[in-house]
Design a protein around this motif. Sequence first.
Motif, PDB file in Angstrom:
ATOM      1  N   HIS B 165     -92.776  37.930  59.249  1.00 31.48           N
ATOM      2  CA  HIS B 165     -93.191  39.308  59.546  1.00 31.48           C
ATOM      3  C   HIS B 165     -92.048  40.257  59.203  1.00 31.48           C
ATOM      4  CE1 HIS B 165     -94.463  42.755  62.010  1.00 31.48           C
ATOM      5  NE2 HIS B 165     -95.676  42.224  61.949  1.00 31.48           N
ATOM      6  N   ARG B 166     -92.407  41.474  58.791  1.00 29.95           N
ATOM      7  CA  ARG B 166     -91.361  42.357  58.302  1.00 29.95           C
ATOM      8  C   ARG B 166     -90.554  42.993  59.423  1.00 29.95           C
ATOM      9  NH1 ARG B 166     -92.361  47.719  55.719  1.00 29.95           N
ATOM     10  NH2 ARG B 166     -90.239  48.413  56.012  1.00 29.95           N
ATOM     11  N   LYS B 167     -91.134  43.103  60.593  1.00 27.41           N
ATOM     12  CA  LYS B 167     -90.415  43.832  61.634  1.00 27.41           C
ATOM     13  C   LYS B 167     -90.201  43.022  62.905  1.00 27.41           C
ATOM     14  CE  LYS B 167     -91.613  48.393  60.126  1.00 27.41           C
ATOM     15  NZ  LYS B 167     -92.733  49.296  60.012  1.00 27.41           N
ATOM     16  N   GLU B 168     -91.126  42.131  63.215  1.00 27.54           N
ATOM     17  CA  GLU B 168     -91.028  41.415  64.478  1.00 27.54           C
ATOM     18  C   GLU B 168     -90.592  39.980  64.253  1.00 27.54           C
ATOM     19  OE1 GLU B 168     -94.907  41.812  66.161  1.00 27.54           O
ATOM     20  OE2 GLU B 168     -94.861  43.974  65.791  1.00 27.54           O
ATOM     21  N   GLY B 169     -90.283  39.327  65.346  1.00 25.25           N
ATOM     22  CA  GLY B 169     -89.874  37.934  65.277  1.00 25.25           C
ATOM     23  C   GLY B 169     -91.060  36.991  65.209  1.00 25.25           C
ATOM     24  N   VAL B 170     -91.862  37.186  64.209  1.00 27.79           N
ATOM     25  CA  VAL B 170     -93.082  36.401  64.065  1.00 27.79           C
ATOM     26  C   VAL B 170     -93.130  35.883  62.636  1.00 27.79           C
ATOM     27  CG1 VAL B 170     -95.584  36.513  64.038  1.00 27.79           C
ATOM     28  CG2 VAL B 170     -94.332  37.765  65.759  1.00 27.79           C
ATOM     29  N   PHE B 171     -93.490  34.627  62.483  1.00 27.86           N
ATOM     30  CA  PHE B 171     -93.669  34.134  61.122  1.00 27.86           C
ATOM     31  C   PHE B 171     -94.940  33.308  61.014  1.00 27.86           C
ATOM     32  CE2 PHE B 171     -92.389  29.761  61.757  1.00 27.86           C
ATOM     33  CZ  PHE B 171     -91.585  29.829  62.899  1.00 27.86           C
ATOM     34  N   ALA B 172     -95.389  33.118  59.793  1.00 31.65           N
ATOM     35  CA  ALA B 172     -96.642  32.392  59.571  1.00 31.65           C
ATOM     36  C   ALA B 172     -96.383  31.213  58.654  1.00 31.65           C
ATOM     37  CB  ALA B 172     -97.672  33.317  58.938  1.00 31.65           C
ATOM     38  N   THR B 173     -97.022  30.109  58.958  1.00 28.97           N
ATOM     39  CA  THR B 173     -96.928  28.951  58.065  1.00 28.97           C
ATOM     40  C   THR B 173     -98.332  28.564  57.640  1.00 28.97           C
ATOM     41  OG1 THR B 173     -97.114  27.449  59.913  1.00 28.97           O
ATOM     42  CG2 THR B 173     -94.891  28.019  59.201  1.00 28.97           C
ATOM     43  N   CYS B 174     -98.394  27.818  56.556  1.00 26.56           N
ATOM     44  CA  CYS B 174     -99.695  27.311  56.171  1.00 26.56           C
ATOM     45  C   CYS B 174     -99.580  25.843  55.831  1.00 26.56           C
ATOM     46  CB  CYS B 174    -100.259  28.102  55.003  1.00 26.56           C
ATOM     47  SG  CYS B 174     -99.294  27.991  53.515  1.00 26.56           S
ATOM     48  N   GLY B 175    -100.664  25.162  55.979  1.00 26.61           N
ATOM     49  CA  GLY B 175    -100.723  23.733  55.709  1.00 26.61           C
ATOM     50  C   GLY B 175    -102.176  23.366  55.769  1.00 26.61           C
ATOM     51  N   GLN B 176    -102.545  22.656  56.825  1.00 31.83           N
ATOM     52  CA  GLN B 176    -103.977  22.411  57.010  1.00 31.83           C
ATOM     53  C   GLN B 176    -104.669  23.605  57.633  1.00 31.83           C
ATOM     54  OE1 GLN B 176    -104.901  18.801  58.957  1.00 31.83           O
ATOM     55  NE2 GLN B 176    -104.231  17.540  57.232  1.00 31.83           N
TER      56      GLN B 176
END
Lengths: 782, 319
Positions: B165-176
Amino acid sequence: MAKVSKKKVSRKSVRRSTTVTEKLAEVKPDVVYDDGDDEFLSKEDGNISSEEEEEDGGGKDERKRQKLLEAISALGGKRQKKLGERSEAAVLMSEFTVNAEGEGDKIDISDLIGSMEKTSAVPAKTKKQLKNLQHTNKTIECPLSKQESERIQRDVAFRKASTEVTRWKDIIKQNQRAEQLVFPLDKEPAGPRPMERMVTGWKAQTPLEQEIFALLSANKQPINDPILTPAEEASMRAMSLEEAKIRRAELQKARALQSYYEAKTRRERKIKSKKYHKVQNKAKRKEFLKKFEEMVKTDPAAALEELSKIELARMQERMSLKHQNSGKWAKSKVIMAKYDEGARKAMQQQLEVNKELTQKLVTVLNKEEEEEEEEEAVDEEVLPDFVNDAEQGLHSSNPWMRGKLSEGPAEKELSENMDLITEGPGAVENPAEEDEEEETEEETLLREFDSRRKRRQAHEAVTAPVPDQEEEEEPQVPGQGEEEEPQVPDQEEEELSEFTSLFRGIADSSREAEMPEGAADSCHTNPSAQLEEGLVRVRTLEEMELLSQQEPAPAEPAPATEQLPSVTPQAGTTRKRKRGIELKEVLTKETKVIKVPLAPTMEDTEDSEDKLDQRGLIKEAFAGDDVVSDFLKDKRKQEEAAKPQVVDLTLPGWGEWGGTNLKPSRNKRRRFRIKTAPPPPRRDQCLPSIIMSEKRNGSISLHQVNSLPFPFQNHAQFESTIRAPLGRTWNTEQTVRKINKPKVVTQLGAIIEPMSREELMKDKKQVSTGSTSHVDSWKRKR
Amino acid sequence: MKVKLLSRNPDDYVRETKLDIQRVPRNYDPSLHPFEVSREYTRALNATKLERVFAKPFLASLDGHRDGVNCLAKHTTNLSTLLSGSCDGEVKVWNLTKRECVRTLQAHEGFVRGMVVRHCGTSFFTVGDDKTIKQWKIEAPAYGEEEEPLNTILGKTVFTGLDHHRKEGVFATCGQQVDVWDEQRSSPIRSFTWGVDSFSAVRFNPVETELLASCASDRSIVLYDMREPAPLKKVIMTMRSNTVCWNPMEAYYFTCSNEDYNLYTYDMRHLDKPITVHMDHVSAVLDLDYSPTGKEFVSASFDKTIRIFPKDGGHSRLV
């Protein structure tokens, strides 16, 4: 042991009371009583050894007895297997030894309502609602399947997201159109920053400084040098200079307008002319009435109010002695009236004014009442005008007389609208008008018929003299030019139809020819042969019929004159020549004048007017011009123009004697005339009905635009922009810089952050200042 | 005898500083320049040719990886820092100005699948084939310290991509599935599925920071909103998209690189057809990234070419 057994019974009943939950309310009082009895008995009876023992023994007995009973019941007839139910003790017996009443029962709304009616705190509305709920036996719809509900959720979420994203539209558009974008977007403004922003940590240290600062802060004075006092800042914030200016200008204008208006009204008030005021008042009244009428349609309530006002005014007028010829002036006039015509007239006028002012106002709103009155009033009916006109209409020979019939009602309707407002002497007319309305439908039909007839007769009137003339003149001068002229179009029509049929034939034949052979050069080799074939094939009986249909007039009437033979040989020759027909010759041949008597044609056309089909219409419309030959001429001209010209480079006097009358020698001319190679054959060479321009150059067209680019309005604008040079050699330095401004400017070493949400806020402020010249921006892009 | 002198004011022809352009007096009257069009054309042609001749798109190669480089990451606050992850699980941090490797660390066992630098620029995340998400400091450990991740999250399945995420402490992953993680937690705060597919890439929208896009193996691109429990929308294309990238300046445009040799730019509000189709690659397009100005993007393909496309142009720019 009667007592004991009694006790047992009582205990049993107690147990039953715990297990059996239903009818508990009835059972319980007994039990309590029993218990009381029991205790009483046990106290009384000292013989019994110990209660506990007995109780235990009694419990065993009880169980045994139960078993016995069960066994007995099992023996007898039906086997009733009790379903083993397991229930939670905690639910059945609450921890406060209060039994959960109605346990296992469903709670009905009726239970709730029962208690609700007793409590007064519940509002009547809720009571009603609950009652309604009780009566409604609607079942709730079963919930949607998971997929469905998810889909709906997704849809909603997507719509939300897309609307949210759409906020950026303006900014994105603005950036796309911007002449120049400078990145990073949120650059800090260049130039010196204010002191107080840089030195934030500074503090007053010495006591003197502290004292000064204390004073300053107490008086709300600026601590650092350049800033403004809070009051000043507030005033700055309240209104910017521009806004203030605009506002001031507005106020000024308003004031000026007001003063103008005041001056005008003052001037008007000072005018003494009675006539002026009379006219003014009249105009005002008229306007008011007009407005009132509109108001009746749009806002009946307000109209009613106005109506009452008018009524009041009328009352006042009637009550007052104004305009009653009872004033000083009127009396003097009465005396004068005997001798003076003018005075009499003035009095009359005064009375009229009175009458007018005291008239009752009639509108749609009180029409119904009025109608009742009218029915009584109607004795003499004024006949509508058209009734009188009908007699005149009998003069069918005169179209102008008939015209009146149609005009009459229209006028009547107009006058009707006018009369509607005031009910005066003309009030009697109203019923008549209503009758008229019924009749109008028939009238309109009548009028239509009439107008048609008129038109037709007008036609006849125009055409009628022509045949007369013809018949008169024809025997005298058969071959005169003047006579021929009006007939030319007809002949041309005929020829045109011939050409069209020929063309069709050609087109068919070429299609047929190309399909089997499929070679382009086939038409180069012998187009004429194919054309012949096509002509023979197509010009069959059907075609002839078509022709004759198109031209029924000249064929049918044909009174015996010299002209007829001249027609038939013409036709015959064309038919004969069909074999060796030269396409272009036929198409471009001079139109020959054929005389055909014109006499009865008009009648025929009138009869077949309805049948007049599309073809006929077109034929009529283009009767005057010979389209086909024009086209062929045009084509020939284009071909000529496309042919390469011979370049003559001979210069007189070079290598020869020069002079006024001397021509360069043939030898020299031959040498210096440059003939270019013949161009490749035209693509439309064998397509007689098509002109294909050879001007288009494929190699150039790659670099040309297909459509006008965005900001340009017309191609001239675009071309001029394209043509203007960009370089330094032809433009001043500033122009060059302006023209060649880069579209995107980035700062070296600066991180360009993605667009932030603050831009949205900024954009809202800058929306108004978004005027850019697109032409320049386009050029730069180029 | 009278001598006539030609005298000029030096202000007219002497420039003030040597950075000024030489003043050349000219008459700009167009009637005096009859051949301006042809002259300008020649000049333009020459300029273009010279630009081609002197174009040097290749600046340097950064050598050091012992296996193929699988992913790259830009540093968010430092222009000269670049991170690369290879197929042997090694991550290298490069200094672009010096063109040298600053730091090497063994991040994963197996491939480094995805890498992203946190918005503050102090740490970065990696995902690898060993089903872990690791957070690392950008700075190299001090002497004697051991190279250890700040944080490690063990996942249930292999992660194939990640974005922050550009501003917060959040991220995204992908897989299944696509998971959204809070940095402080060891389990995802959101996980999105839509049918059973595996996802190849996930990207946060840099402008509308709550939106995500991902490429699924069932040939679709799926849009998500971090705040919503369900995905937003899905586009199914004829062939699979490998990666997706949002335009950093235009909130609702994104581009995806497709297996059918093309790149497609979509408006996320109207997904029924792409706005632009970028053609020129002759093999599957593997990856793309937008320039920070949002005017162009670069794409890499299996045909061994890198192409720069204008955002609204159908064909790549010549370099």
